[in-house]
Design a protein around this motif. Structure first.
Motif, PDB file in Angstrom:
ATOM      1  N   UNK A  32      17.813   0.785  31.955  1.00  0.00           N
ATOM      2  CA  UNK A  32      19.140   0.349  31.517  1.00  0.00           C
ATOM      3  C   UNK A  32      19.141  -1.128  31.116  1.00  0.00           C
ATOM      4  N   UNK A  33      18.392  -1.962  31.852  1.00  0.00           N
ATOM      5  CA  UNK A  33      18.308  -3.385  31.506  1.00  0.00           C
ATOM      6  C   UNK A  33      17.665  -3.580  30.139  1.00  0.00           C
ATOM      7  N   UNK A  34      16.559  -2.814  29.871  1.00  0.00           N
ATOM      8  CA  UNK A  34      15.924  -2.896  28.562  1.00  0.00           C
ATOM      9  C   UNK A  34      16.863  -2.437  27.457  1.00  0.00           C
ATOM     10  N   UNK A  35      17.629  -1.368  27.734  1.00  0.00           N
ATOM     11  CA  UNK A  35      18.578  -0.864  26.738  1.00  0.00           C
ATOM     12  C   UNK A  35      19.663  -1.900  26.444  1.00  0.00           C
ATOM     13  N   UNK A  36      20.142  -2.568  27.489  1.00  0.00           N
ATOM     14  CA  UNK A  36      21.178  -3.590  27.290  1.00  0.00           C
ATOM     15  C   UNK A  36      20.640  -4.764  26.468  1.00  0.00           C
ATOM     16  N   UNK A  37      19.400  -5.178  26.740  1.00  0.00           N
ATOM     17  CA  UNK A  37      18.796  -6.266  25.967  1.00  0.00           C
ATOM     18  C   UNK A  37      18.647  -5.878  24.503  1.00  0.00           C
ATOM     19  N   UNK A  38      18.225  -4.641  24.257  1.00  0.00           N
ATOM     20  CA  UNK A  38      18.076  -4.195  22.874  1.00  0.00           C
ATOM     21  C   UNK A  38      19.418  -4.156  22.152  1.00  0.00           C
ATOM     22  N   UNK A  39      20.479  -3.748  22.882  1.00  0.00           N
ATOM     23  CA  UNK A  39      21.808  -3.694  22.270  1.00  0.00           C
ATOM     24  C   UNK A  39      22.311  -5.102  21.947  1.00  0.00           C
ATOM     25  N   UNK A  44      23.299  -9.352  17.826  1.00  0.00           N
ATOM     26  CA  UNK A  44      23.011 -10.685  17.296  1.00  0.00           C
ATOM     27  C   UNK A  44      22.440 -10.621  15.886  1.00  0.00           C
ATOM     28  N   UNK A  45      21.781  -9.542  15.522  1.00  0.00           N
ATOM     29  CA  UNK A  45      21.211  -9.411  14.181  1.00  0.00           C
ATOM     30  C   UNK A  45      22.243  -9.023  13.131  1.00  0.00           C
TER      31      UNK A  45
END
Length: 245
Positions: A32-39, A44-45
């Motif tokens: 979930x932490x990785x998913x939140x970072x990717x989101x 930001x992009x």
């Protein structure tokens, strides 16, 4: 034997090191932490992508650059306003030929190119380019004939094209110009168009350069006459001075 059995049993109960220190909910939290970072990275992009898309659209909508090369080999970009070239000169320095021709051309364009809405402003600027005595004479004639009132009443407009501008042979401050005036009159919703070909004489006088008159030039004499015949046809065949530059 008993010791080895107990040791193997202890390893089975305790398991490998990774299994001893990780639980299923820890793996789920990491995912979930990785998913939140990717989101967050994706969000930001988005502005950067929109900005790049806007620049691409802006560049795409710009007209193509067209370069024109005259017979002398000078290249100019079509549609781009040429910067005005000014030089630092003293108050007592004489105006150059370039300044004289530019002054005459500017005077003719202001005095002969007008519409019912801007005739007062254009003529006021033209009168201010004259000497005081010529200005008084021209203004008195305008008032006597009610020239501005008639132009505004008939919704008259004049489109002037300068076709030729040369220095007089006997006076370096006198200039002879040929041009075409296309006069549009609107009276009782009826439009009439007259094309008048004329010869213009402009004689300049010099004064000390000042902030109000940086060129140090004034119009000391001005008159025009309508021409006909072969001379008229010759003027109509000439291209305008603006198109030649």
């Amino acid at each position: 034997m008993d010791f080895q059995f107990r040791k193997r049993e202890s390893e089975v109960k305790e398991g490998p090191e990774k299994l001893r220190y990780s639980r299923y909910y820890e793996h789920d939290g990491a995912l979930r932490a990785y998913a939140n970072r990717a989101m967050i990275l994706a969000f930001l992009c988005v502005p950067t992508t929109l900005l790049a898309l806007g620049f691409a659209v802006y560049v795409r909508l710009q007209p193509p650059t067209v370069v024109r090369v005259d017979p002398n080999g000078d290249a100019t970009v079509v549609g781009r306003v040429r910067p005005e070239i000014t030089a630092v000169r003293g108050q007592d320095s004489e105006p150059s030929e370039f300044e004289k021709r530019a002054f005459v051309r500017r005077f003719l364009e202001r005095y002969l190119d007008f519409s019912a809405s801007n005739v007062s402003r254009n003529w006021a600027e033209g009168l201010n380019m004259m000497t005081a005595n010529l200005r008084r004479t021209a203004f008195a004639a305008m008032q006597k004939e009610n020239t501005v009132g008639k132009i505004q009443e008939d919704q008259t407009s004049s489109e002037f094209q300068l076709r030729s501008l040369e220095t007089a042979k006997d006076d370096p401050l006198a200039y002879i110009a040929f041009g075409v005036k296309e006069l549009h009159h609107l009276h009782n919703q009826n439009e009439t168009i007259d094309k008048v070909v004329s010869e213009f004489h402009v004689r300049l006088v010099e004064e000390k350069r000042s902030e109000a008159n940086p060129s140090g030039l004034l119009v000391g004499e001005y008159w025009e006459r309508i021409i006909e015949g072969e001379k008229r046809n010759w003027v109509l065949q000439q291209t305008s001075v603006a198109a030649q530059q």
